[in-house]
Scaffold this motif. Sequence first.
Motif, PDB file in Angstrom:
ATOM      1  N   GLU A  94       0.838  -1.194   0.000  1.00 38.07           N
ATOM      2  CA  GLU A  94       0.000   0.000   0.000  1.00 38.07           C
ATOM      3  C   GLU A  94       0.878   1.252   0.000  1.00 38.07           C
ATOM      4  O   GLU A  94       1.867   1.332   0.726  1.00 38.07           O
ATOM      5  N   ASP A  95       0.521   2.200  -0.844  1.00 37.86           N
ATOM      6  CA  ASP A  95       1.265   3.460  -0.989  1.00 37.86           C
ATOM      7  C   ASP A  95       2.673   3.249  -1.529  1.00 37.86           C
ATOM      8  O   ASP A  95       3.560   4.098  -1.369  1.00 37.86           O
ATOM      9  N   ASP A  96       2.920   2.110  -2.195  1.00 40.08           N
ATOM     10  CA  ASP A  96       4.230   1.815  -2.771  1.00 40.08           C
ATOM     11  C   ASP A  96       4.488   2.601  -4.061  1.00 40.08           C
ATOM     12  O   ASP A  96       5.585   3.099  -4.289  1.00 40.08           O
ATOM     13  N   LEU A  97       3.461   2.694  -4.899  1.00 35.86           N
ATOM     14  CA  LEU A  97       3.641   3.296  -6.223  1.00 35.86           C
ATOM     15  C   LEU A  97       4.235   4.702  -6.194  1.00 35.86           C
ATOM     16  O   LEU A  97       5.107   5.016  -7.007  1.00 35.86           O
ATOM     17  N   PRO A  98       3.794   5.599  -5.303  1.00 41.34           N
ATOM     18  CA  PRO A  98       4.360   6.945  -5.309  1.00 41.34           C
ATOM     19  C   PRO A  98       5.861   6.993  -5.040  1.00 41.34           C
ATOM     20  O   PRO A  98       6.502   8.012  -5.314  1.00 41.34           O
ATOM     21  N   ARG A  99       6.413   5.909  -4.525  1.00 46.74           N
ATOM     22  CA  ARG A  99       7.854   5.880  -4.248  1.00 46.74           C
ATOM     23  C   ARG A  99       8.681   5.642  -5.507  1.00 46.74           C
ATOM     24  O   ARG A  99       9.891   5.871  -5.520  1.00 46.74           O
ATOM     25  N   PHE A 100       8.043   5.155  -6.576  1.00 45.96           N
ATOM     26  CA  PHE A 100       8.766   4.874  -7.810  1.00 45.96           C
ATOM     27  C   PHE A 100       8.818   6.142  -8.667  1.00 45.96           C
ATOM     28  O   PHE A 100       7.863   6.487  -9.354  1.00 45.96           O
ATOM     29  N   ASP A 101       9.942   6.827  -8.596  1.00 45.65           N
ATOM     30  CA  ASP A 101      10.136   8.075  -9.333  1.00 45.65           C
ATOM     31  C   ASP A 101      11.030   7.846 -10.548  1.00 45.65           C
ATOM     32  O   ASP A 101      11.828   6.899 -10.584  1.00 45.65           O
ATOM     33  N   PRO A 102      10.932   8.728 -11.558  1.00 45.77           N
ATOM     34  CA  PRO A 102      11.836   8.634 -12.705  1.00 45.77           C
ATOM     35  C   PRO A 102      13.296   8.782 -12.256  1.00 45.77           C
ATOM     36  O   PRO A 102      13.607   9.612 -11.400  1.00 45.77           O
ATOM     37  N   ILE A 103      14.172   7.963 -12.821  1.00 45.91           N
ATOM     38  CA  ILE A 103      15.590   8.102 -12.506  1.00 45.91           C
ATOM     39  C   ILE A 103      16.088   9.447 -13.032  1.00 45.91           C
ATOM     40  O   ILE A 103      15.556   9.989 -13.998  1.00 45.91           O
ATOM     41  N   LYS A 104      17.118   9.974 -12.393  1.00 44.38           N
ATOM     42  CA  LYS A 104      17.554  11.349 -12.684  1.00 44.38           C
ATOM     43  C   LYS A 104      18.026  11.522 -14.121  1.00 44.38           C
ATOM     44  O   LYS A 104      17.930  12.622 -14.692  1.00 44.38           O
ATOM     45  N   GLU A 105      18.529  10.451 -14.748  1.00 38.86           N
ATOM     46  CA  GLU A 105      19.040  10.564 -16.113  1.00 38.86           C
ATOM     47  C   GLU A 105      17.962  10.945 -17.127  1.00 38.86           C
ATOM     48  O   GLU A 105      18.260  11.463 -18.203  1.00 38.86           O
ATOM     49  N   LEU A 106      16.711  10.709 -16.793  1.00 39.35           N
ATOM     50  CA  LEU A 106      15.636  10.912 -17.760  1.00 39.35           C
ATOM     51  C   LEU A 106      15.250  12.371 -17.949  1.00 39.35           C
ATOM     52  O   LEU A 106      14.769  12.753 -19.007  1.00 39.35           O
ATOM     53  N   GLU A 107      15.397  13.180 -16.926  1.00 37.16           N
ATOM     54  CA  GLU A 107      14.984  14.581 -17.006  1.00 37.16           C
ATOM     55  C   GLU A 107      13.538  14.695 -17.510  1.00 37.16           C
ATOM     56  O   GLU A 107      13.232  15.406 -18.466  1.00 37.16           O
ATOM     57  N   VAL A 108      12.645  13.949 -16.851  1.00 38.88           N
ATOM     58  CA  VAL A 108      11.227  13.965 -17.217  1.00 38.88           C
ATOM     59  C   VAL A 108      10.648  15.350 -16.939  1.00 38.88           C
ATOM     60  O   VAL A 108      10.851  15.909 -15.858  1.00 38.88           O
ATOM     61  N   PRO A 109       9.935  15.948 -17.896  1.00 35.90           N
ATOM     62  CA  PRO A 109       9.356  17.285 -17.676  1.00 35.90           C
ATOM     63  C   PRO A 109       8.384  17.309 -16.493  1.00 35.90           C
ATOM     64  O   PRO A 109       7.643  16.344 -16.276  1.00 35.90           O
ATOM     65  N   GLU A 110       8.409  18.369 -15.741  1.00 31.43           N
ATOM     66  CA  GLU A 110       7.409  18.560 -14.690  1.00 31.43           C
ATOM     67  C   GLU A 110       6.154  19.103 -15.358  1.00 31.43           C
ATOM     68  O   GLU A 110       5.925  20.300 -15.428  1.00 31.43           O
ATOM     69  N   SER A 111       5.360  18.191 -15.854  1.00 27.09           N
ATOM     70  CA  SER A 111       4.242  18.559 -16.723  1.00 27.09           C
ATOM     71  C   SER A 111       3.167  17.492 -16.625  1.00 27.09           C
ATOM     72  O   SER A 111       3.485  16.307 -16.452  1.00 27.09           O
ATOM     73  N   PRO A 112       1.892  17.852 -16.726  1.00 34.27           N
ATOM     74  CA  PRO A 112       0.835  16.840 -16.688  1.00 34.27           C
ATOM     75  C   PRO A 112       0.805  15.952 -17.931  1.00 34.27           C
ATOM     76  O   PRO A 112       0.213  14.877 -17.917  1.00 34.27           O
ATOM     77  N   ALA A 113       1.436  16.423 -19.002  1.00 39.66           N
ATOM     78  CA  ALA A 113       1.516  15.642 -20.243  1.00 39.66           C
ATOM     79  C   ALA A 113       2.778  16.046 -21.002  1.00 39.66           C
ATOM     80  O   ALA A 113       3.221  17.191 -20.918  1.00 39.66           O
ATOM     81  N   TYR A 114       3.343  15.084 -21.717  1.00 41.08           N
ATOM     82  CA  TYR A 114       4.532  15.383 -22.526  1.00 41.08           C
ATOM     83  C   TYR A 114       4.666  14.352 -23.635  1.00 41.08           C
ATOM     84  O   TYR A 114       3.932  13.356 -23.676  1.00 41.08           O
ATOM     85  N   LEU A 115       5.613  14.589 -24.543  1.00 41.00           N
ATOM     86  CA  LEU A 115       5.861  13.686 -25.664  1.00 41.00           C
ATOM     87  C   LEU A 115       7.138  12.890 -25.447  1.00 41.00           C
ATOM     88  O   LEU A 115       8.143  13.411 -24.963  1.00 41.00           O
ATOM     89  N   LEU A 116       7.077  11.636 -25.843  1.00 41.21           N
ATOM     90  CA  LEU A 116       8.211  10.725 -25.814  1.00 41.21           C
ATOM     91  C   LEU A 116       8.396  10.183 -27.227  1.00 41.21           C
ATOM     92  O   LEU A 116       7.413   9.819 -27.876  1.00 41.21           O
ATOM     93  N   PHE A 117       9.644  10.098 -27.703  1.00 41.25           N
ATOM     94  CA  PHE A 117       9.884   9.778 -29.108  1.00 41.25           C
ATOM     95  C   PHE A 117      10.596   8.442 -29.332  1.00 41.25           C
ATOM     96  O   PHE A 117      11.423   8.025 -28.520  1.00 41.25           O
ATOM     97  N   ASP A 118      10.267   7.826 -30.470  1.00 44.38           N
ATOM     98  CA  ASP A 118      10.927   6.599 -30.939  1.00 44.38           C
ATOM     99  C   ASP A 118      10.925   5.531 -29.847  1.00 44.38           C
ATOM    100  O   ASP A 118      11.964   5.101 -29.358  1.00 44.38           O
ATOM    101  N   VAL A 119       9.735   5.104 -29.499  1.00 47.11           N
ATOM    102  CA  VAL A 119       9.526   4.211 -28.353  1.00 47.11           C
ATOM    103  C   VAL A 119       9.550   2.752 -28.810  1.00 47.11           C
ATOM    104  O   VAL A 119       8.862   2.376 -29.755  1.00 47.11           O
ATOM    105  N   ASP A 120      10.332   1.934 -28.118  1.00 49.20           N
ATOM    106  CA  ASP A 120      10.526   0.531 -28.490  1.00 49.20           C
ATOM    107  C   ASP A 120      10.276  -0.352 -27.264  1.00 49.20           C
ATOM    108  O   ASP A 120      10.773  -0.057 -26.176  1.00 49.20           O
ATOM    109  N   ARG A 121       9.526  -1.434 -27.443  1.00 52.01           N
ATOM    110  CA  ARG A 121       9.211  -2.294 -26.300  1.00 52.01           C
ATOM    111  C   ARG A 121      10.382  -3.176 -25.873  1.00 52.01           C
ATOM    112  O   ARG A 121      10.328  -3.838 -24.838  1.00 52.01           O
ATOM    113  N   GLY A 122      11.444  -3.221 -26.670  1.00 55.92           N
ATOM    114  CA  GLY A 122      12.656  -3.917 -26.248  1.00 55.92           C
ATOM    115  C   GLY A 122      12.614  -5.420 -26.382  1.00 55.92           C
ATOM    116  O   GLY A 122      13.232  -6.126 -25.569  1.00 55.92           O
ATOM    117  N   GLU A 123      11.952  -5.929 -27.408  1.00 56.06           N
ATOM    118  CA  GLU A 123      11.885  -7.381 -27.550  1.00 56.06           C
ATOM    119  C   GLU A 123      13.246  -7.988 -27.868  1.00 56.06           C
ATOM    120  O   GLU A 123      13.468  -9.181 -27.625  1.00 56.06           O
TER     121      GLU A 123
END
Length: 216
Positions: A94-123
């Motif tokens: 319980e309440d585990d999910l909020p602890r999983f934050d983006p790793i610092k290397e990603l520089e995820v925008p502080e935004s309610p929505a954003y774009l991610l490019f050339d996405v691959d599922r990694g098969e």
Amino acid sequence: MYDADSEFDGQVDRLVELGYPGLAGMTEDDFRGLVAPLRAAAAEGTAGLPAPTEGRVPFLLVTTRELIPVQERLALTTLDGKRKPGVLDRNYAEDDLPRFDPIKELEVPESPAYLLFDVDRGEDLVNLAPAAAMEVITGKDRLPLTIDEGIAFVTLYPSALAKNKCFSLVGSRCGDKRVPAIWISQGGPKLGWCWYGNPHTWLGSASARPERVGLS
């Protein structure tokens, strides 16, 4: 023929159809207006990229937990052609999910929505432990996906999640050796976790280009 504008409209329509505006406490018009500024960046950022396939797509419109909680968005995912909703694995405390934050290397925008490019599922990374997959991913000047991005992938492209082609989300961590992953369980998507050093024959590691474009 692939058209970025049409693809952007299709992704927005899909989120509206699933009820994202209401979950975000917004009207449909307000929701469309919120993400509209990303349209031009979608076309610019995907120039030269091929059309979507089951395993790789030019871009994703990612909504974040700032807009709608993870579990509410997860419940709206399904497998391609199926109706069973996505679920959270019981091994998350319980309440585990909020602890999983983006790793610092990603520089995820502080935004309610954003774009991610050339996405691959990694098969091509199936049966590689996330630790080893990270070396391959970063060696190609790419970075792993987060929980928000993985949910967006399955939401907008349900066929991306397929038998023996599921994927880890190494871009979300909580300070221990757990790595979130999305796989198939009893006919629907499941958000669970695996260990950073353990490989699985049915699990790759999803990745994308490093840049992410948020709302200004």
